[in-house]
Design a protein around this motif. Sequence first.
Motif, PDB file in Angstrom:
ATOM      1  N   ASN A  75       0.817  -1.218   0.000  1.00  0.00           N
ATOM      2  CA  ASN A  75       0.000   0.000   0.000  1.00  0.00           C
ATOM      3  C   ASN A  75       0.846   1.262   0.000  1.00  0.00           C
ATOM      4  O   ASN A  75       0.448   2.286  -0.567  1.00  0.00           O
ATOM      5  CB  ASN A  75      -0.921  -0.001   1.225  1.00  0.00           C
ATOM      6  CG  ASN A  75      -1.934  -1.131   1.202  1.00  0.00           C
ATOM      7  OD1 ASN A  75      -2.127  -1.788   0.181  1.00  0.00           O
ATOM      8  ND2 ASN A  75      -2.570  -1.371   2.324  1.00  0.00           N
ATOM      9  N   ALA A  80      -0.831   5.468   3.793  1.00  0.00           N
ATOM     10  CA  ALA A  80      -1.107   4.031   3.783  1.00  0.00           C
ATOM     11  C   ALA A  80      -1.161   3.481   5.200  1.00  0.00           C
ATOM     12  O   ALA A  80      -2.017   2.662   5.527  1.00  0.00           O
ATOM     13  CB  ALA A  80      -0.051   3.292   2.970  1.00  0.00           C
ATOM     14  N   TRP A  89      -9.001   0.894   0.033  1.00  0.00           N
ATOM     15  CA  TRP A  89      -7.999   1.391   0.980  1.00  0.00           C
ATOM     16  C   TRP A  89      -6.773   1.968   0.257  1.00  0.00           C
ATOM     17  O   TRP A  89      -5.911   2.558   0.886  1.00  0.00           O
ATOM     18  CB  TRP A  89      -7.537   0.237   1.884  1.00  0.00           C
ATOM     19  CG  TRP A  89      -7.018  -0.933   1.095  1.00  0.00           C
ATOM     20  CD1 TRP A  89      -5.741  -1.122   0.634  1.00  0.00           C
ATOM     21  CD2 TRP A  89      -7.774  -2.043   0.634  1.00  0.00           C
ATOM     22  NE1 TRP A  89      -5.654  -2.287  -0.085  1.00  0.00           N
ATOM     23  CE2 TRP A  89      -6.887  -2.877  -0.099  1.00  0.00           C
ATOM     24  CE3 TRP A  89      -9.104  -2.427   0.767  1.00  0.00           C
ATOM     25  CZ2 TRP A  89      -7.302  -4.075  -0.692  1.00  0.00           C
ATOM     26  CZ3 TRP A  89      -9.512  -3.621   0.173  1.00  0.00           C
ATOM     27  CH2 TRP A  89      -8.620  -4.428  -0.539  1.00  0.00           C
ATOM     28  N   GLN A  90      -6.721   1.804  -1.064  1.00  0.00           N
ATOM     29  CA  GLN A  90      -5.548   2.209  -1.822  1.00  0.00           C
ATOM     30  C   GLN A  90      -5.638   3.683  -2.178  1.00  0.00           C
ATOM     31  O   GLN A  90      -6.726   4.183  -2.495  1.00  0.00           O
ATOM     32  CB  GLN A  90      -5.450   1.380  -3.105  1.00  0.00           C
ATOM     33  CG  GLN A  90      -4.048   1.213  -3.639  1.00  0.00           C
ATOM     34  CD  GLN A  90      -3.213   0.343  -2.734  1.00  0.00           C
ATOM     35  OE1 GLN A  90      -2.024   0.571  -2.590  1.00  0.00           O
ATOM     36  NE2 GLN A  90      -3.822  -0.644  -2.110  1.00  0.00           N
ATOM     37  N   SER A 146      -7.250  -7.580  -5.525  1.00  0.00           N
ATOM     38  CA  SER A 146      -6.606  -7.633  -4.213  1.00  0.00           C
ATOM     39  C   SER A 146      -6.868  -8.917  -3.451  1.00  0.00           C
ATOM     40  O   SER A 146      -6.249  -9.156  -2.419  1.00  0.00           O
ATOM     41  CB  SER A 146      -7.064  -6.440  -3.363  1.00  0.00           C
ATOM     42  OG  SER A 146      -6.766  -5.239  -4.036  1.00  0.00           O
TER      43      SER A 146
END
Length: 514
Positions: A72, A96, A178-179, A214
């Motif tokens: 990340n 991240a 979440w990226q 992912s």
Amino acid sequence: MRKVSVALNPEAVIGETDPRLFGAFVEHLGRCVYGGIYEPGHATADAHGFRHDVLELVRELAPTIMRYPGGNFVSGYNWEDGVGPAEKRPRRLDLAWMSTEPNTFGTNEFIDWCRLANIEPMLAVNLGTRGGDAARNLLEYCNHPGGTAWSDLRRAHGWEQAHDVKFWCLGNEMDGPWQMEMKTAEEYGRIAIEAAKMMKWIDPRIELAACGSSGRNMPTFGAWEDTVLQHTFSHVEYISLHTYVNNYADDSAALLASPDLMDGFIEEVVAIADSVAARAHSSKRIMLSFDEWNVWYRTRRNADVRVKPGWPVAPEILEEIYNMQDALAFGGMCISLLNHADRVKTACLAQLVNVIAPIMTETGGPAWRQTIFHPFAQMSNYGRGRVLRAEIDSPTYAANYYDPRGKADLYFPLPAVPYLKMAAVEDPASGAITIFALNRHLEEPMPLDVALRGFGVPVLIEALELRHADLKAVNTKDQPDNVSPAPLAGVTLATDRVQATLAPASWNMIRISR
């Protein structure tokens, strides 16, 4: 348990392991870099700040390729921040992992560490907040010999010779919410192909991995791989896979069954990649880069592990403490990788030190092996060669694996899990065979009979088992060898045959020569 029978034929080969199958991963995450591989002032640190107690354990673990700098982290990383005089490098907020990145360790330091450890570097480029232009500039900085602005900048920084990095990852987990700057498959496919095109114009010798989705339980899985490969098929050699297993349900039998889901995941991605090839009327085969895999509980799911007040440098996050049953599940994942050596050519254990890692350290103190260290070290040191196709006759059990990640809790039924999970690897130079065998029965020993067709009279080189009466047993700074390999007694040999009794809930390695 009734006798478990295995037939091995040296002529029946799944594939030959690629040296890169035994890789690992270093990310700017928690104490993986700072306090892990790099700690200036430590009693074992050299002039570069590299901890040599960690290096000794890394050499014992024997990884062959190392992925860096993320993960990340890479989706927000400006590589220029990590080169040049250390005292002039900027400090940045890392979104991240909600920490401060001092950038005192960067690309050149990583390359130097890899050379010292005799490990091939694998670099990832930022296709989140940046794109193809930054990627091609980093490649020029690393691989071009000189005479241009970026290559001469590397030389001015003190690295006269090109780094000659051969393996590059085109971003990381770009379908994850979440990226930083997540992408749709179409968006990522377009940026990946443009980055790949320019990078190969600069250095056509490099190999590239496009991001897969992912995880297998992502809503994007399948369609993502298909779309991305339709864009990038002609320019990449690999598609990436990531998976982690866990025991949130506190069901040991299901945990030990979970590596079988990894087998299915691999086979599904192979099918998708070959479908793209078929539609392109191409004989090219995309290989798989399993560049993140491990047992991971996100530190037993207590809280949002990224959040630490005050944006600290190298916070203690994601420092999983692995127990005996984690090592068994981990060993099963090693076997899954070996048994797909025909298509999984690169793999990276995530990660190397402190963060979901086989090696733990105390900042300013010692380093020691976690339980998962031992199956990986055995696989890496003795799993190189031709993977033989095993015909296994084993009783089975049913399991219901629970995985809470994603938008909903997911259950994966496994109706017929063989108690024996096994891989066998032949060293083509000597003809020696190494058997990796996991007895997944929690209570009963396993009588194992392995027929070696045409092998002749075997000679025992070594037989080891990893087990503990307490499946929750761990290794600590004060008890670093609490869970460690011990001799496996009672192995008997006859012409074309090996027999052994495997303890309940045990990982075993048997090495024989002719």
